[in-house]
Design an enzyme around this catalytic site. Sequence first.
Site, PDB file in Angstrom:
ATOM      1  CE  LYS A  35      -0.134  -0.245   5.056  1.00  0.00           C
ATOM      2  NZ  LYS A  35      -0.969  -0.748   6.251  1.00  0.00           N
ATOM      3  NE  ARG A 134      -6.380   0.487  12.010  1.00  0.00           N
ATOM      4  CZ  ARG A 134      -5.217   0.569  11.408  1.00  0.00           C
ATOM      5  NH1 ARG A 134      -4.347   1.299  11.533  1.00  0.00           N
ATOM      6  NH2 ARG A 134      -5.111  -1.004  10.893  1.00  0.00           N
ATOM      7  CE1 TYR A 258      13.403  30.749   5.706  1.00  0.00           C
ATOM      8  CE2 TYR A 258      13.720  28.622   5.128  1.00  0.00           C
ATOM      9  CZ  TYR A 258      13.147  29.748   4.833  1.00  0.00           C
ATOM     10  OH  TYR A 258      12.806  30.012   3.659  1.00  0.00           O
ATOM     11  CG  MET A 306       9.717  23.688   0.502  1.00  0.00           C
ATOM     12  SD  MET A 306       8.730  24.763  -0.455  1.00  0.00           S
ATOM     13  CE  MET A 306       7.321  24.687   0.613  1.00  0.00           C
TER      14      MET A 306
HETATM   15  C1  LIG Z   1      -0.339  -1.751   6.775  1.00  0.00           C
HETATM   16  C2  LIG Z   1      -0.825  -3.062   7.111  1.00  0.00           C
HETATM   17  C3  LIG Z   1       0.174  -4.185   7.434  1.00  0.00           C
HETATM   18  C4  LIG Z   1       1.552  -4.087   7.341  1.00  0.00           C
HETATM   19  O1  LIG Z   1       2.013  -3.506   8.624  1.00  0.00           O
HETATM   20  P1  LIG Z   1       3.701  -3.447   8.770  1.00  0.00           P
HETATM   21  O2  LIG Z   1       3.794  -3.078  10.323  1.00  0.00           O
HETATM   22  O3  LIG Z   1       4.088  -2.244   7.691  1.00  0.00           O
HETATM   23  O4  LIG Z   1       4.346  -4.630   8.805  1.00  0.00           O
HETATM   24  C5  LIG Z   1      -0.699  -5.363   7.679  1.00  0.00           C
HETATM   25  N1  LIG Z   1      -1.795  -5.434   7.975  1.00  0.00           N
HETATM   26  C6  LIG Z   1      -2.751  -4.427   7.778  1.00  0.00           C
HETATM   27  C7  LIG Z   1      -4.044  -4.619   7.907  1.00  0.00           C
HETATM   28  C8  LIG Z   1      -2.121  -3.241   7.399  1.00  0.00           C
HETATM   29  O5  LIG Z   1      -2.972  -2.227   7.296  1.00  0.00           O
END
Ligand SMILES: *Cc1c(COP(=O)(O)O)cnc(C)c1O
Length: 363
Positions: A35, A134, A258, A306
């Site tokens: 992802k 969640r 800055y 930046m």
């Molecule tokens: C992002 C995610 C993972 C991977 O988690 P990591 O900590 O990056 O290994 C696994 N399962 C779900 C549902 C996720 O959203």
Amino acid sequence: MARNLRAEVNLAAIRHNYQLAKSQAKMAKAVAIIKADAYGHGAVQVAKSLSGVADAFGVAAIEEALELREAGIEEPILLLEGFFETDELKLIIQHRLWSAIHSLEQIDRLEAFLDAHPTEGLCLWLKVDSGMHRLGIHPADFNQAWSRLQARSEVAELVVMSHFACADEPERQDTYKQIEAMSRCLEGVDAKVSLSNSAGVMHWPQAHYDWLRPGIMLYGASPFADGHALEASQQPAMTLTTQVIAIREVPAGDAVGYGASFVCDVPMRIGTLAVGYADGYSRHAPAGTPVVVNGQRTRIVGRVSMDMITIDLTHHADVQVGDSVELWGEQLSINEVAKYCNTIPYTLLSGLTRRVKRIYKDQ
Ligand SMILES: *Cc1c(COP(=O)(O)O)cnc(C)c1O
């Protein structure tokens, strides 16, 4: 000469890290989590390099899955949050995607859709809220959800999944509680099960079950703030480098950057680098954050701007304009940089913007 900020992505290292994850649980399969553009590494390139190696890919949303299908990726792709709008089910079926189901309300919509659209061969991952609160079905509703989905002839495969809140903190009890909550749900249920993110893969063998879901560990970074033995076997997948674009001598008492927040206590040689927060380099990197120039460590001084940062070259007389500087990667662990920035490697990697050229190597 172009601005020479680049993220070199080592695809062979990602394959190595995937195999490392799988080797922790020899009987399990693993969804490679790609992802967020494979945590900033480029989802299409990463999927191509894992194609034929990975058992499945995991993404957050259908847009990410369709990008992979368009690029010719044939492996199963799991939508970790399932569908948002009922309409997506058409695409899920058309593109043979796997979908998480995380609420009874989603099951209502799914049933109505299936009644109107004959199909077959669906693979669903029923997500249970085992304590993170969640996403996922309440354990008390698990039996209802499981039997409603089992009853559908369109559903060819049903996996049970849950997600850990604290698996990266081995000393806490929360993960044990989540594992227990899951085993209570699973009593008398003949299901394939998936609980483990990277921290679960690396540290919780009792949670390995049938499908691992490694994300961050594929990229050679670690979910553990205080380190873990398995890190020694990981390979960093990304090396972020840029160039020194200017060098100057600054007298004692003068400030750099800055807010004039960094004042030289002695005469200093200051190097300016082409990287800043608009590239995704954290603005929270404080003075003292390490960088590596010509194989030697030095440190950031002054605030991150930046497009630029400034570093201390007082004791690096050999360094010239044009020299390359590593911000994280093979010589400097991203976990260490993340700690300085009071964040986690996930935000650094996924926060890199498109201004950073990705360069791929595969060896
Ligand atoms: C992002 C995610 C993972 C991977 O988690 P990591 O900590 O990056 O290994 C696994 N399962 C779900 C549902 C996720 O959203």
